[in-house]
Design a protein around this motif. Structure first.
Motif, PDB file in Angstrom:
ATOM      1  N   TRP A  43      -5.987  79.888  41.111  1.00 24.61           N
ATOM      2  CA  TRP A  43      -6.628  79.656  42.406  1.00 24.61           C
ATOM      3  C   TRP A  43      -6.762  80.924  43.251  1.00 24.61           C
ATOM      4  CZ3 TRP A  43      -4.350  80.224  47.300  1.00 24.61           C
ATOM      5  CH2 TRP A  43      -3.000  80.598  47.286  1.00 24.61           C
ATOM      6  N   ASP A  44      -5.822  81.887  43.100  1.00 19.98           N
ATOM      7  CA  ASP A  44      -5.858  83.088  43.936  1.00 19.98           C
ATOM      8  C   ASP A  44      -6.487  84.299  43.243  1.00 19.98           C
ATOM      9  OD1 ASP A  44      -3.860  83.380  42.074  1.00 19.98           O
ATOM     10  OD2 ASP A  44      -2.422  84.279  43.462  1.00 19.98           O
ATOM     11  N   ASP A  47      -9.112  86.554  44.973  1.00 17.54           N
ATOM     12  CA  ASP A  47      -8.710  87.560  45.961  1.00 17.54           C
ATOM     13  C   ASP A  47      -8.227  88.853  45.320  1.00 17.54           C
ATOM     14  OD1 ASP A  47      -9.247  85.714  48.005  1.00 17.54           O
ATOM     15  OD2 ASP A  47      -7.247  84.834  47.804  1.00 17.54           O
ATOM     16  N   LYS A  48      -8.213  88.919  43.999  1.00 13.82           N
ATOM     17  CA  LYS A  48      -7.720  90.112  43.317  1.00 13.82           C
ATOM     18  C   LYS A  48      -8.769  91.224  43.249  1.00 13.82           C
ATOM     19  CE  LYS A  48      -4.101  88.182  40.350  1.00 13.82           C
ATOM     20  NZ  LYS A  48      -3.063  89.145  40.773  1.00 13.82           N
ATOM     21  N   TRP A  66      -7.373  74.592  47.336  1.00 12.93           N
ATOM     22  CA  TRP A  66      -6.926  74.618  45.961  1.00 12.93           C
ATOM     23  C   TRP A  66      -7.072  73.218  45.383  1.00 12.93           C
ATOM     24  CZ3 TRP A  66      -2.923  71.190  45.927  1.00 12.93           C
ATOM     25  CH2 TRP A  66      -2.128  71.101  47.069  1.00 12.93           C
ATOM     26  N   ASN A 297       1.326  78.366  42.086  1.00 11.08           N
ATOM     27  CA  ASN A 297       0.772  79.215  41.039  1.00 11.08           C
ATOM     28  C   ASN A 297       0.104  78.413  39.923  1.00 11.08           C
ATOM     29  OD1 ASN A 297       1.292  81.744  42.090  1.00 11.08           O
ATOM     30  ND2 ASN A 297       3.333  81.873  41.188  1.00 11.08           N
TER      31      ASN A 297
END
Length: 425
Positions: A43-44, A47-48, A66, A297
């Motif tokens: 889900w994150d 943003d990487k 999410w 996570n």
């Protein structure tokens, strides 16, 4: 993009930690839906690195904070949950590898035999629902597409061969194939589903925080029964870092106990820990999933855009099983029995009406009336023509064709009843 413009489709995207789902819908004619899965896409991960294409979709459509996976949080159970809207224990794909005590066989995600064996695949995936209700489905590498379910398969199916191949040429070939299905007016595919194995493969190889993951994200943007004694021994080894349950004691909110394929003892490591048969095995995977689906996570993300969806809207979280009813709503088909809730996802839509089965039944009633009207008109026309021909034959204006070397029926205007003639006539 030219091919997409020719199809005159709008784009909607749903993304989840094991998959990204891309939905297309047509505003004025029959809706089209494209579902794309990028396996292992947490889900994150958005943003990487810069993800301009995903960002554009989110800005023009909707995005969930999410999405909660199903338990277990691994590839095959969750992909088939998306397709069926069922909990893992309900559809029966309880892992990537599992044993069925009745069949006395092992299911393995790498086995073509397992992939095609309809006995393993429960429920009714959306591509079958779509076919049964008059639609045309095309499925590329999505788990389950190769099995006959209710006696049929999707019209187009490319079954899984090598999910680790992430070459740009292979990805382009898959994309071109699916776009071709949707743009081919003769085949009239209204549902297409496509799977990619990244960034899952790289996540296992390098870990979820490795630089290689960023590269893959950018590319995505472009068994047996066990005894009570063994249970006690396992429980005593390291109760701090993992849990052990008897099957009957697995928490009910996991929906992971009511299936014969789930083993009699279940072990789960805490986040950051792992369980392996041989600690010296060099094939040990890094960034792992399969942990408890309540952990952030393990959560996934969701984007969607198109005429059905709101613009610039951030929704509250929902569950993976709810996506199935959303797909059915877009395709205007009646869902098969499932565990999801349409109410959980209707917040995403411009028109927040509930899925109204009365409207659906009314629509199907009108369709059936039209079909029966056509049948009745055809019967009347055929009956009228038959009566007319019989009258002409009775008056002798018509004769039945004479077949060589056989008895014949001859109708003559001077003969008022049928007479069998022999081969001399």
């Amino acid at each position: 993009m030219n091919t997409m413009e020719k199809c005159k489709v709008m784009v909607a995207v749903l993304i989840y930690s094991h998959s990204m789902i891309l939905c297309w819908s047509h505003a004025k004619s029959a809706p089209k839906l494209l579902v794309i899965s990028f396996d292992g896409f947490r889900w994150d991960y958005l943003d990487k690195t810069d993800t301009p294409n995903f960002d554009r979709i989110a800005n023009n459509g909707v995005r969930a904070k999410w999405v909660k996976d199903s338990f277990l949080t691994v590839t095959f159970p969750n992909h088939y949950t998306i397709a069926t809207g069922l909990h893992v224990e309900s559809h029966g794909i309880v892992g990537n590898v599992f044993y069925d005590p009745v069949f006395d066989e092992i299911f393995n995600m790498s086995s073509p035999r397992s992939l095609n064996d309809s006995r393993f695949w429960g429920g009714e995936p959306v591509w079958i629902t779509n076919e049964l209700q008059g639609g045309t489905s095309g499925v590329y590498y999505w788990p389950g597409c190769g099995a006959n379910i209710k006696g049929i398969r999707p019209t187009h199916c490319v079954n899984i061969v090598d999910i680790t191949n992430s070459s740009l040429n292979m990805w382009k070939h898959r994309t071109d194939t699916v776009i071709g299905w949707l743009s081919d007016l003769e085949n009239d595919v209204n549902l297409a589903m496509l799977y990619f194995g990244e960034p899952d493969v790289s996540g296992h190889r390098y870990g979820p925080n490795a630089p290689e993951i960023v590269q893959k994200i950018q590319l995505c943007d472009a068994i047996t029964d066990i005894t009570e004694e063994l249970f006690k021994n396992l429980s005593a080894i390291d109760p701090v870092h993992y849990k052990v349950w008897l099957k009957k004691d697995i928490p009910p909110e996991y929906h992971y106990s009511n299936n014969r394929r789930i083993s009699s003892i279940f072990m789960q490591a805490n986040e950051g820990w792992g369980i392996r048969e041989n600690w010296n095995d060099p094939r040990y995977k890094m960034g792992r999933h399969g942990y408890n689906n309540s952990l952030m996570n393990m959560h996934v993300f969701f984007l969607a855009t198109g005429p059905s969806f709101k613009e610039g809207f951030l929704s509250e979280p929902f569950e993976l099983i709810d996506i199935y009813s959303l797909m059915c709503y877009i395709l205007e088909i009646k869902p098969a029995p499932n565990n999801g809730s349409f109410d959980a996802v209707r917040q995403l839509l411009r028109d927040e009406r509930p899925m109204n089965y009365e409207d659906y039944n009314s629509k199907m009633f009108r369709v059936n009336i039209s079909i029966w009207e056509g049948i009745c008109i055809g019967v009347i026309c055929n009956a009228t023509m038959l009566i007319y021909l019989l009258k002409r034959m009775k008056k002798g204006y018509l004769k039945l064709p004479v077949m060589p070397n056989s008895n014949r029926i001859h109708v003559d205007k001077k003969i008022t009843e049928r007479t069998l003639w022999d081969n001399r006539i």
